[in-house]
Design a protein around this motif. Structure first.
Motif, PDB file in Angstrom:
ATOM      1  N   PHE A   1       0.818  -1.205   0.000  1.00 53.83           N
ATOM      2  CA  PHE A   1       0.000   0.000   0.000  1.00 53.83           C
ATOM      3  C   PHE A   1       0.856   1.261   0.000  1.00 53.83           C
ATOM      4  O   PHE A   1       0.581   2.219  -0.729  1.00 53.83           O
ATOM      5  CB  PHE A   1      -0.933  -0.007   1.215  1.00 53.83           C
ATOM      6  N   PHE A   2       1.907   1.280   0.829  1.00 54.44           N
ATOM      7  CA  PHE A   2       2.778   2.454   0.916  1.00 54.44           C
ATOM      8  C   PHE A   2       4.022   2.344   0.040  1.00 54.44           C
ATOM      9  O   PHE A   2       4.833   3.276   0.015  1.00 54.44           O
ATOM     10  CB  PHE A   2       3.211   2.690   2.373  1.00 54.44           C
ATOM     11  N   GLN A   3       4.195   1.189  -0.613  1.00 56.71           N
ATOM     12  CA  GLN A   3       5.381   0.949  -1.452  1.00 56.71           C
ATOM     13  C   GLN A   3       6.666   1.078  -0.617  1.00 56.71           C
ATOM     14  O   GLN A   3       7.617   1.773  -0.999  1.00 56.71           O
ATOM     15  CB  GLN A   3       5.412   1.918  -2.636  1.00 56.71           C
ATOM     16  N   VAL A   4       6.682   0.399   0.528  1.00 56.82           N
ATOM     17  CA  VAL A   4       7.849   0.397   1.414  1.00 56.82           C
ATOM     18  C   VAL A   4       8.110  -1.038   1.853  1.00 56.82           C
ATOM     19  O   VAL A   4       7.311  -1.946   1.590  1.00 56.82           O
ATOM     20  CB  VAL A   4       7.616   1.294   2.649  1.00 56.82           C
ATOM     21  N   ASP A   5       9.240  -1.241   2.538  1.00 53.35           N
ATOM     22  CA  ASP A   5       9.524  -2.568   3.076  1.00 53.35           C
ATOM     23  C   ASP A   5       9.220  -2.593   4.574  1.00 53.35           C
ATOM     24  O   ASP A   5       8.817  -1.585   5.165  1.00 53.35           O
ATOM     25  CB  ASP A   5      10.972  -2.985   2.797  1.00 53.35           C
ATOM     26  N   TYR A   6       9.415  -3.765   5.196  1.00 56.83           N
ATOM     27  CA  TYR A   6       9.073  -3.917   6.607  1.00 56.83           C
ATOM     28  C   TYR A   6       9.975  -3.093   7.518  1.00 56.83           C
ATOM     29  O   TYR A   6       9.562  -2.676   8.604  1.00 56.83           O
ATOM     30  CB  TYR A   6       9.124  -5.399   7.008  1.00 56.83           C
ATOM     31  N   VAL A   7      11.215  -2.873   7.103  1.00 52.82           N
ATOM     32  CA  VAL A   7      12.113  -2.051   7.914  1.00 52.82           C
ATOM     33  C   VAL A   7      11.567  -0.631   8.029  1.00 52.82           C
ATOM     34  O   VAL A   7      11.573  -0.026   9.110  1.00 52.82           O
ATOM     35  CB  VAL A   7      13.529  -2.038   7.307  1.00 52.82           C
ATOM     36  N   GLU A   8      11.080  -0.091   6.922  1.00 56.19           N
ATOM     37  CA  GLU A   8      10.518   1.272   6.947  1.00 56.19           C
ATOM     38  C   GLU A   8       9.241   1.328   7.770  1.00 56.19           C
ATOM     39  O   GLU A   8       8.981   2.317   8.476  1.00 56.19           O
ATOM     40  CB  GLU A   8      10.276   1.743   5.513  1.00 56.19           C
ATOM     41  N   LEU A   9       8.430   0.276   7.696  1.00 60.88           N
ATOM     42  CA  LEU A   9       7.239   0.226   8.546  1.00 60.88           C
ATOM     43  C   LEU A   9       7.631   0.125  10.015  1.00 60.88           C
ATOM     44  O   LEU A   9       7.012   0.754  10.887  1.00 60.88           O
ATOM     45  CB  LEU A   9       6.362  -0.968   8.164  1.00 60.88           C
ATOM     46  N   GLY A  10       8.673  -0.675  10.285  1.00 62.47           N
ATOM     47  CA  GLY A  10       9.155  -0.782  11.655  1.00 62.47           C
ATOM     48  C   GLY A  10       9.642   0.553  12.190  1.00 62.47           C
ATOM     49  O   GLY A  10       9.477   0.859  13.373  1.00 62.47           O
ATOM     50  N   LEU A  11      10.243   1.367  11.312  1.00 62.92           N
ATOM     51  CA  LEU A  11      10.689   2.698  11.721  1.00 62.92           C
ATOM     52  C   LEU A  11       9.502   3.552  12.162  1.00 62.92           C
ATOM     53  O   LEU A  11       9.588   4.297  13.153  1.00 62.92           O
ATOM     54  CB  LEU A  11      11.428   3.375  10.565  1.00 62.92           C
ATOM     55  N   ALA A  12       8.383   3.448  11.442  1.00 61.92           N
ATOM     56  CA  ALA A  12       7.188   4.208  11.819  1.00 61.92           C
ATOM     57  C   ALA A  12       6.676   3.774  13.189  1.00 61.92           C
ATOM     58  O   ALA A  12       6.275   4.610  14.018  1.00 61.92           O
ATOM     59  CB  ALA A  12       6.100   4.025  10.759  1.00 61.92           C
ATOM     60  N   LEU A  13       6.705   2.470  13.454  1.00 62.08           N
ATOM     61  CA  LEU A  13       6.262   1.965  14.748  1.00 62.08           C
ATOM     62  C   LEU A  13       7.210   2.391  15.858  1.00 62.08           C
ATOM     63  O   LEU A  13       6.778   2.779  16.956  1.00 62.08           O
ATOM     64  CB  LEU A  13       6.163   0.437  14.691  1.00 62.08           C
ATOM     65  N   SER A  14       8.509   2.352  15.579  1.00 68.70           N
ATOM     66  CA  SER A  14       9.491   2.804  16.571  1.00 68.70           C
ATOM     67  C   SER A  14       9.339   4.300  16.841  1.00 68.70           C
ATOM     68  O   SER A  14       9.474   4.747  17.990  1.00 68.70           O
ATOM     69  CB  SER A  14      10.911   2.512  16.081  1.00 68.70           C
TER      70      SER A  14
END
Length: 404
Positions: free
Chosen positions: A35-48
């Motif tokens: 959906f956001f055209q990102v990987d899990y590391v980038e999603l993890g950054l948002a959560l962090s």
């Protein structure tokens, strides 16, 4: 002090929303890379980022709660948190995701100090344990329903609509807290003025050994339960070959049982002053069950039962945990104290994903459960030390009253 009619339901509803919002990103994780055209590391950054922001501002928000009023700040949290998710829904870019999660982190920092300040100051002490349990139950319930609710919306439409749905729940709750004459009457905010003759609480008093140790306790609690909530599904699939539907069902059993364990814990909290013993006993049993999951290949029904019982036990300790914080809080500084102590949750929420994610990447999925058991064991030790300190304080006060 008497029970303010409608106050507990209002606070519980806000806590439900706070945990629903906390789980938005985690619940939608499988759908968001595309959906956001990102990987899990980038999603993890948002959560962090969400956890880091909350950790940085939670203690100051505790001071703000005591200064400007808990109910006023609680409404602000609902407005800001819901607006941040709506921003992500209407402008679904990675930049807006980071911005929205940062703002949501600020909102999240308000809930615990505001909620606990309202309950500590306005609920009859005879019912405070049950009030804490209802409040915490509502939060656990919000976390438990988030995956089913948000994934259903996202699959039926788009992830953007799931963010919007979570925002809508927050705005609806805010409206209930604002509307006069609703089923949940308004509660006035607490005045911050110090009563005559009562000394002002200094900042050093808020950093007493007990408050610091409780903050450490909250870090350990987050690390021990966060391992299960966020990584157990992947660990069960990768390490034990459990099918996705069974792994998800086991996690669901853990989350819902945790919520109902809180209600049982509230009854226990009102019937004893030995809150540390209650918490340590429940977590000691949970530690043994986690060791069983880590060391044995349980069949699917047994896994459901074991994780369900573990969830119940971790829920039982929540009201006793809150009573420990209340006992350590200086009079008139409940918001500040809960704000400082609750920072421990966010420290754990920032550190845990890095370590547990590394275990999965290195091919050690059972390490998730061994790690959870280890942090539970440390929690038992810290809790017993706190109970001993509180018991000594009670004896000292009793002796002082005797000699007076």
């Amino acid at each position: 002090m008497t029970l303010r009619i409608g106050l507990l339901p209002q606070v519980a509803a806000a806590h439900f929303v706070s945990h629903l919002h906390i789980m938005v990103l985690a619940a939608l994780f499988p759908l968001l890379p595309a959906f956001f055209q990102v990987d899990y590391v980038e999603l993890g950054l948002a959560l962090s980022l969400f956890n880091i922001v909350t950790a940085l501002v939670q203690a100051p928000m505790g001071f703000a709660v005591d200064r400007f009023g808990a109910m006023r700040l609680l409404r602000a949290a609902l407005a800001l948190g819901s607006s941040s998710l709506l921003l992500i829904a209407v402008a679904p870019s990675y930049f807006c995701l980071l911005l929205g999660m940062g703002l949501a982190g600020v909102a999240n920092a308000i809930y615990h100090p505001a909620d606990y300040a309202l309950l500590s100051r306005h609920i009859d002490p005879a019912y405070i344990g049950k009030a804490f349990s209802v409040h915490t139950f509502a939060g656990f319930l919000g976390a438990a329903v988030a995956p089913v609710f948000l994934l259903s919306v996202a699959v039926a439409s788009t992830p953007a609509m799931a963010f919007a749905a979570a925002a809508l729940v927050g705005f609806a709750t805010l409206a209930v807290l604002w509307v006069q004459g609703s089923a949940l009457p308004q509660a006035t905010h607490v005045q911050s003025a110090t009563p005559a003759g009562q000394p002002t609480v200094g900042r050093l008093a808020l950093l007493s050994p007990m408050v610091v140790s409780l903050t450490v306790l909250f870090v350990l609690l987050n690390l021990s339960t966060g391992a299960i909530e966020k990584f157990s599904v992947a660990a069960l699939m990768q390490g034990q070959g459990v099918a996705l539907n069974w792994a998800n069902s086991a996690l669901t059993a853990f989350l819902f049982a945790s919520a109902f364990g809180v209600l049982a814990g509230g009854t226990l909290a009102d019937r004893t002053q030995r809150h540390g013993v209650v918490a340590a006993s429940a977590f000691a049993l949970a530690t043994l069950l986690m060791m069983l999951v880590a060391s044995a290949r349980l069949n699917e029904p047994a896994l459901l039962v074991v994780l369900g019982v573990t969830g119940f036990l971790t829920g039982v300790i929540a009201p006793s945990r809150d009573m420990l914080v209340r006992a350590a809080a200086p009079k008139g500084a409940e918001g500040k104290t809960f704000g400082i102590v609750s920072t421990g949750f966010n420290i754990g929420g920032t550190l845990g994903p890095v370590g547990f994610g590394w275990l999965l990447d290195q091919g050690h999925p059972t390490g998730i459960f061994w790690g959870s058991a280890a942090f539970m064991g440390l929690t038992v030790a810290v809790t017993l030390l706190q109970e001993r300190a509180l018991a000594n304080n009670r004896k000292t006060r009793a002796l002082q009253l005797t000699y007076k």
